[in-house]
Design a protein around this motif. Structure first.
Motif, PDB file in Angstrom:
ATOM      1  N   VAL A 167       0.818  -1.211   0.000  1.00 42.69           N
ATOM      2  CA  VAL A 167       0.000   0.000   0.000  1.00 42.69           C
ATOM      3  C   VAL A 167       0.855   1.266   0.000  1.00 42.69           C
ATOM      4  O   VAL A 167       1.772   1.420   0.820  1.00 42.69           O
ATOM      5  CB  VAL A 167      -0.933   0.019   1.227  1.00 42.69           C
ATOM      6  N   VAL A 168       0.529   2.171  -0.921  1.00 42.23           N
ATOM      7  CA  VAL A 168       1.120   3.507  -0.968  1.00 42.23           C
ATOM      8  C   VAL A 168       0.043   4.497  -0.543  1.00 42.23           C
ATOM      9  O   VAL A 168      -1.084   4.444  -1.040  1.00 42.23           O
ATOM     10  CB  VAL A 168       1.612   3.858  -2.389  1.00 42.23           C
ATOM     11  N   MET A 169       0.377   5.379   0.404  1.00 40.61           N
ATOM     12  CA  MET A 169      -0.582   6.400   0.852  1.00 40.61           C
ATOM     13  C   MET A 169      -0.040   7.774   0.473  1.00 40.61           C
ATOM     14  O   MET A 169       1.115   8.085   0.737  1.00 40.61           O
ATOM     15  CB  MET A 169      -0.779   6.307   2.371  1.00 40.61           C
ATOM     16  N   VAL A 170      -0.887   8.595  -0.150  1.00 41.70           N
ATOM     17  CA  VAL A 170      -0.500   9.953  -0.531  1.00 41.70           C
ATOM     18  C   VAL A 170      -1.390  10.932   0.214  1.00 41.70           C
ATOM     19  O   VAL A 170      -2.618  10.877   0.083  1.00 41.70           O
ATOM     20  CB  VAL A 170      -0.644  10.173  -2.055  1.00 41.70           C
ATOM     21  N   GLY A 171      -0.776  11.805   1.014  1.00 42.58           N
ATOM     22  CA  GLY A 171      -1.560  12.765   1.789  1.00 42.58           C
ATOM     23  C   GLY A 171      -0.780  14.021   2.087  1.00 42.58           C
ATOM     24  O   GLY A 171       0.399  14.135   1.737  1.00 42.58           O
ATOM     25  N   ASP A 172      -1.442  14.992   2.760  1.00 44.85           N
ATOM     26  CA  ASP A 172      -0.739  16.243   3.028  1.00 44.85           C
ATOM     27  C   ASP A 172      -1.076  16.884   4.366  1.00 44.85           C
ATOM     28  O   ASP A 172      -0.425  17.825   4.774  1.00 44.85           O
ATOM     29  CB  ASP A 172      -1.014  17.260   1.912  1.00 44.85           C
ATOM     30  N   GLY A 173      -2.090  16.400   5.056  1.00 41.69           N
ATOM     31  CA  GLY A 173      -2.514  17.078   6.277  1.00 41.69           C
ATOM     32  C   GLY A 173      -2.169  16.336   7.547  1.00 41.69           C
ATOM     33  O   GLY A 173      -1.743  15.181   7.521  1.00 41.69           O
ATOM     34  N   VAL A 174      -2.362  17.008   8.673  1.00 34.36           N
ATOM     35  CA  VAL A 174      -2.145  16.382   9.987  1.00 34.36           C
ATOM     36  C   VAL A 174      -3.044  15.167  10.130  1.00 34.36           C
ATOM     37  O   VAL A 174      -2.657  14.143  10.679  1.00 34.36           O
ATOM     38  CB  VAL A 174      -2.420  17.395  11.117  1.00 34.36           C
ATOM     39  N   ASN A 175      -4.274  15.272   9.577  1.00 35.57           N
ATOM     40  CA  ASN A 175      -5.226  14.163   9.695  1.00 35.57           C
ATOM     41  C   ASN A 175      -4.799  12.939   8.882  1.00 35.57           C
ATOM     42  O   ASN A 175      -5.374  11.871   9.013  1.00 35.57           O
ATOM     43  CB  ASN A 175      -6.626  14.618   9.270  1.00 35.57           C
ATOM     44  N   ASP A 176      -3.783  13.099   8.023  1.00 32.41           N
ATOM     45  CA  ASP A 176      -3.285  11.960   7.239  1.00 32.41           C
ATOM     46  C   ASP A 176      -2.104  11.260   7.904  1.00 32.41           C
ATOM     47  O   ASP A 176      -1.677  10.204   7.450  1.00 32.41           O
ATOM     48  CB  ASP A 176      -2.826  12.429   5.845  1.00 32.41           C
ATOM     49  N   SER A 177      -1.548  11.855   8.957  1.00 32.09           N
ATOM     50  CA  SER A 177      -0.288  11.357   9.521  1.00 32.09           C
ATOM     51  C   SER A 177      -0.408   9.922  10.047  1.00 32.09           C
ATOM     52  O   SER A 177       0.512   9.122   9.881  1.00 32.09           O
ATOM     53  CB  SER A 177       0.208  12.290  10.629  1.00 32.09           C
ATOM     54  N   VAL A 178      -1.540   9.570  10.660  1.00 29.10           N
ATOM     55  CA  VAL A 178      -1.714   8.212  11.203  1.00 29.10           C
ATOM     56  C   VAL A 178      -1.772   7.204  10.066  1.00 29.10           C
ATOM     57  O   VAL A 178      -1.140   6.139  10.100  1.00 29.10           O
ATOM     58  CB  VAL A 178      -2.989   8.117  12.070  1.00 29.10           C
ATOM     59  N   ALA A 179      -2.527   7.542   9.017  1.00 30.58           N
ATOM     60  CA  ALA A 179      -2.637   6.651   7.856  1.00 30.58           C
ATOM     61  C   ALA A 179      -1.295   6.514   7.155  1.00 30.58           C
ATOM     62  O   ALA A 179      -0.898   5.412   6.757  1.00 30.58           O
ATOM     63  CB  ALA A 179      -3.686   7.193   6.889  1.00 30.58           C
ATOM     64  N   LEU A 180      -0.583   7.614   6.995  1.00 31.64           N
ATOM     65  CA  LEU A 180       0.734   7.593   6.344  1.00 31.64           C
ATOM     66  C   LEU A 180       1.686   6.661   7.084  1.00 31.64           C
ATOM     67  O   LEU A 180       2.435   5.897   6.478  1.00 31.64           O
ATOM     68  CB  LEU A 180       1.328   9.007   6.288  1.00 31.64           C
ATOM     69  N   SER A 181       1.653   6.719   8.409  1.00 23.43           N
ATOM     70  CA  SER A 181       2.581   5.908   9.202  1.00 23.43           C
ATOM     71  C   SER A 181       2.291   4.418   9.103  1.00 23.43           C
ATOM     72  O   SER A 181       3.153   3.594   9.405  1.00 23.43           O
ATOM     73  CB  SER A 181       2.547   6.350  10.672  1.00 23.43           C
TER      74      SER A 181
END
Length: 812
Positions: A704-718
């Motif tokens: 899985v590759v996750m692309v995001g930009d906000g604070v609310n994406d940090s958990v998913a990105l990790s």
């Protein structure tokens, strides 16, 4: 006087300086002290691992100087924080000679309370240490390393640059000596081989042998010293590497040729000795050039920054070094000057060239309160800005750190290739011995280029050819060469990979998850429709105050809208709460201590507070209520990025699942998904639900590759296998990301996939080429169809083939 061996370092020394302790002998008090430290800590198995190898005695150091390691200046320059809040530093450990030394240092560090991680690279002696600074000081770590006889100092990237330049220069000189000597040897060889067919007197032949001997000797012992050195350290650690094969093949041929020179029958092969070293050295030089070019990429980026800046204090201008700039300082930059650290403009406005960071060629206009980034160029105005990040944490330093880490890291496929190449050398040596035995004892004579020579000579030359033609070098080069070029190309396009291994992961990705706002859309929400149901300025001030307490794009957009329409003031709010993916709530008390419940967010949030307000819209909706009465409604729209459709189509054509996760409502999510032809999308997602969805995908063995930009994406990105953040992302998103898109465009995301796929493809091609090459050439050499000279040329060509194939990554 008799010599005895020290029980710690295993070095021999004179008996008269011995320190005797029962049945133990030590050459100095340092060795005696370290021996007892290891014994007391239960680490005396170190001596079993050390075997008969020797190490240097403990370095005599003054432990009073370790206090500098705890100084604020040192910690600011060399120590960083991990995402878990631990301290991290890269050290060079002096005195490491073998794998046992690495084991000992790692063991003693891991056994130290407060150490979280200690990994040492045997090749570079570079150690990455992570520790809890509440339990342990850095000076105590240094003292622990010194206590067992080693020394440590901070790793400096400029030292690595200097070493890369020195290695390139050293290889070039050795290579040129080999090339010049080999060219002259080949001229003599032409005369010798011509005479072999037309007849040549013994005196002339002897003179040619002497000339070849004089020319090949510096090639073997000066130019070839690199291979002897590599073979020596490999043997010390129980490894038969590529250097051992080259050194063995060249030395065996040289010794045999000496016998011919001093009267034995047969033909000398001094020309083969020279050419073996020369051809392989050329291949090694190309490898060094590749590594140096990667370091040059760092140099090019580093050159984007000045060494000092003008700081304004008490209306006085003073030039200070970058490391001395603090957050809150006021810096002045003139037209044409580069921004030294990140900051916020407080006076002036102008255009900035951000191409060094983003690759965007058009100037970006900046005004008061806008952020300027280190490494960018002020084009046309006098600007003053307030420092928001010191040099160590600025955009520029982060980029350099990411690049250094990525160039030092290894993809999984490279680790596997290295393991294969280790066993490869042992196999080849065994095959060479087997070939000699079969040829010599079974009297094989195929008549290929060996007529008139003795059976020993035939067998020996065939065995040498087997050693020389085998190429673990190409196998070992296959991955690092392509990785280095791939990382450099990605960096040129504003793509920062924190580790090279993510090239491989991205190339085999099966699912890409996108955040919506700021990722697929521009993240610039604009109020398309507003209804102010109660225009009481006091109530609008409360709305303005609530919006000011949030950094969410919706809040920022509505705040800007209100500022353009009204002259509002911020009121002091109490109990401000951020409700994930829904909005905010707060309490306001007026002068009479009367409480007002304030709520701002989507329809779901209002329902949670018992407010049922009917409002249908396909756009993003924001409702504001005071004491359960709706005061204002806003509809906002965010445009899709111009390049969003292209990247979605590219991924879908690659059979990669594309999923969109958004905190927005179903109508907004559906509208964006339909426009971009995204089949799978999920609305009303919280940061936790995004992360849980990614976990579920991974349970299905998806990469899985996750692309995001906000604070609310940090958990998913990790939680993703590869986390990709836009360059304009929140700091926390950048911290947990694996890849950063500096120019924040989806075109650069496509570049990341294209270059990663290309790099991974060429890595596999390189490995296949080197394996096929060895499968074909080794049997030919064992059959006696290849002389050592041709074997050396063939081996070098295989390495050159790998290098040239890797360079195709640069081609469009």
């Amino acid at each position: 006087m008799s010599k005895i061996k020290c029980n710690h370092c295993h070095l021999e020394f004179d008996e008269n300086v011995m320190i005797k302790e029962e049945d133990l002998n030590f050459c100095c008090k340092g060795c005696q002290g370290v021996y007892h430290i290891l014994k007391d800590d239960g680490l005396d198995s170190f001596y079993d691992k050390l075997g008969n190898k020797t190490i240097a005695p403990p370095i005599k150091l003054d432990n009073d100087d370790v206090t500098k390691f705890d100084s604020e200046n040192f910690l600011d320059n060399y120590v960083s924080k991990t995402k878990d809040g631990f301290s991290q530093i890269d050290l060079i450990i002096e005195g490491i000679h073998c794998a046992a030394c690495v084991w000992l240092n790692e063991k003693i560090l891991y056994d130290t309370k407060g150490i979280v991680e200690a990994n040492i690279n045997f090749t570079t002696n570079k150690a990455r240490i992570v520790w809890d600074d509440e339990k342990l000081k850095l000076s105590e770590i240094i003292l622990k390393i010194r206590s067992i006889g080693y020394n440590a100092y901070a790793y400096d990237s400029s030292v690595a640059d200097a070493q890369a330049s020195k290695a390139k220069r050293d290889y070039f000189i050795r290579m040129m000596v080999a090339v010049v000597c080999s060219m002259n040897i080949m001229m003599l060889s032409v005369a010798k081989y011509t005479g072999f067919f037309t007849g040549i007197s013994k005196e002339v032949k002897d003179m040619i042998h002497i000339g070849e001997f004089l020319l090949s000797t510096p090639v073997l012992f000066y130019s070839g010293w690199i291979f002897f050195k590599g073979a020596y350290f490999g043997l010390k650690n129980g490894i038969l590497n590529m250097d051992f094969l080259v050194a063995t093949g060249a030395t065996s041929t040289y010794i045999y040729s000496l016998f011919i020179l001093f009267g034995a029958k047969g033909e000398s092969y001094f020309d083969s000795v020279s050419m073996i070293i020369t051809f392989v050295l050329v291949g090694k030089y190309l490898e060094v050039i590749g590594k140096k070019s990667a370091v040059d990429t760092l140099d090019k980026i580093k050159s984007s920054l000045p060494l000092e800046a003008v700081v304004i204090k008490n209306n006085e201008r003073k030039t200070v070094a970058l490391n001395s700039i603090n957050i809150g300082d006021i810096i002045e930059i003139k037209p044409g000057e580069k921004v030294p650290v990140d900051g916020k403009i407080i006076q002036g406005s102008g255009s900035f060239d951000e191409s060094t960071l983003t690759g965007e060629s058009l100037p970006i206009y900046k005004k008061t309160q806008d952020i300027v980034y280190s490494g960018t160029i002020n084009l046309d105005s006098l600007i003053q800005f307030e420092v928001t990040k010191n040099f160590k944490n600025s955009t520029f330093s982060s980029i350099v750190s990411l690049l250094e880490d990525s160039l030092n890291s290894k993809p999984t496929i490279q680790t596997k290739a290295a393991e294969i190449s280790k066993g490869f050398s042992v196999t080849i040596l065994s095959l060479a011995i087997l070939t000699f035995v079969v040829w010599y004892f079974f009297g094989i004579d195929l008549g290929f280029d060996y007529e008139g020579t003795s059976q020993f000579e035939k067998s020996f030359i065939v065995a040498v050819s087997v050693i020389v033609i085998a190429c673990p070098c190409a196998l070992a080069l296959a991955t690092p060469m392509a990785s280095l070029i791939g990382i450099s190309e990605l960096a040129k396009k504003g793509l920062l990979f924190k580790e090279a291994k993510f090239i491989e992961t991205l190339a085999v990705a099966s699912s890409v998850v996108f955040d919506k706002t700021g990722t697929l859309t521009k993240g610039e929400l604009n109020v398309s429709k507003a209804r102010i149901l109660d225009d009481n300025i006091h109530k609008l001030n409360l709305l303005y105050s609530l919006l000011s307490a949030s950094s969410h794009p919706v809040s920022i957009s509505i705040k800007k809208y209100l500022e353009s329409k009204y002259d509002l003031k911020i009121k002091e709010l109490e109990t401000v709460k951020n409700i994930e993916a829904k909005g905010m709530s707060a309490i306001y008390k007026n002068i009479e201590e009367k409480e007002f419940e304030i709520i701002g967010g989507n329809i779901e949030l209002l329902r949670e507070f018992g407010i049922y307000y009917k409002f249908d819209s396909t756009k993003t909706v924001y409702l504001f209520a005071i004491n359960k009465k709706v005061i204002a409604t806003f509809e906002l729209e965010d445009k899709i990025k111009d390049d969003a459709k292209e990247i979605i189509e590219y991924l879908q054509n690659k059979n990669i699942d594309v999923i969109m996760l958004t905190g927005d409502n179903e109508q907004v999510a559906s509208k964006i998904a339909n426009e971009l032809n995204i089949k799978k999308y999920f609305a009303k997602q919280t940061p936790v639900s995004k992360a849980n969805y990614i976990k579920e995908l991974k349970k299905e063995n998806k990469i899985v590759v996750m692309v995001g930009d906000g604070v609310n994406d940090s958990v998913a990105l990790s939680n993703a296998d590869v986390a990709i953040a836009m360059g304009n992302s929140a700091d926390i998103s950048l911290a947990v990301s694996d890849i950063v898109l500096l120019n924040s465009t989806l075109n650069s995301l496509k570049d990341a996939f294209v270059i990663s796929n290309k790099t991974y493809k060429y890595i596999k091609q390189n490995l296949s080429l080197s394996i096929v090459y060895n499968m074909i050439t080794i049997p030919l050499a064992m059959a006696g169809l290849v002389i050592p000279l041709v074997a050396a040329l063939s081996m070098s060509l295989s390495s050159l083939m790998v290098v040239l194939n890797s360079l195709r990554i640069k081609m469009k």
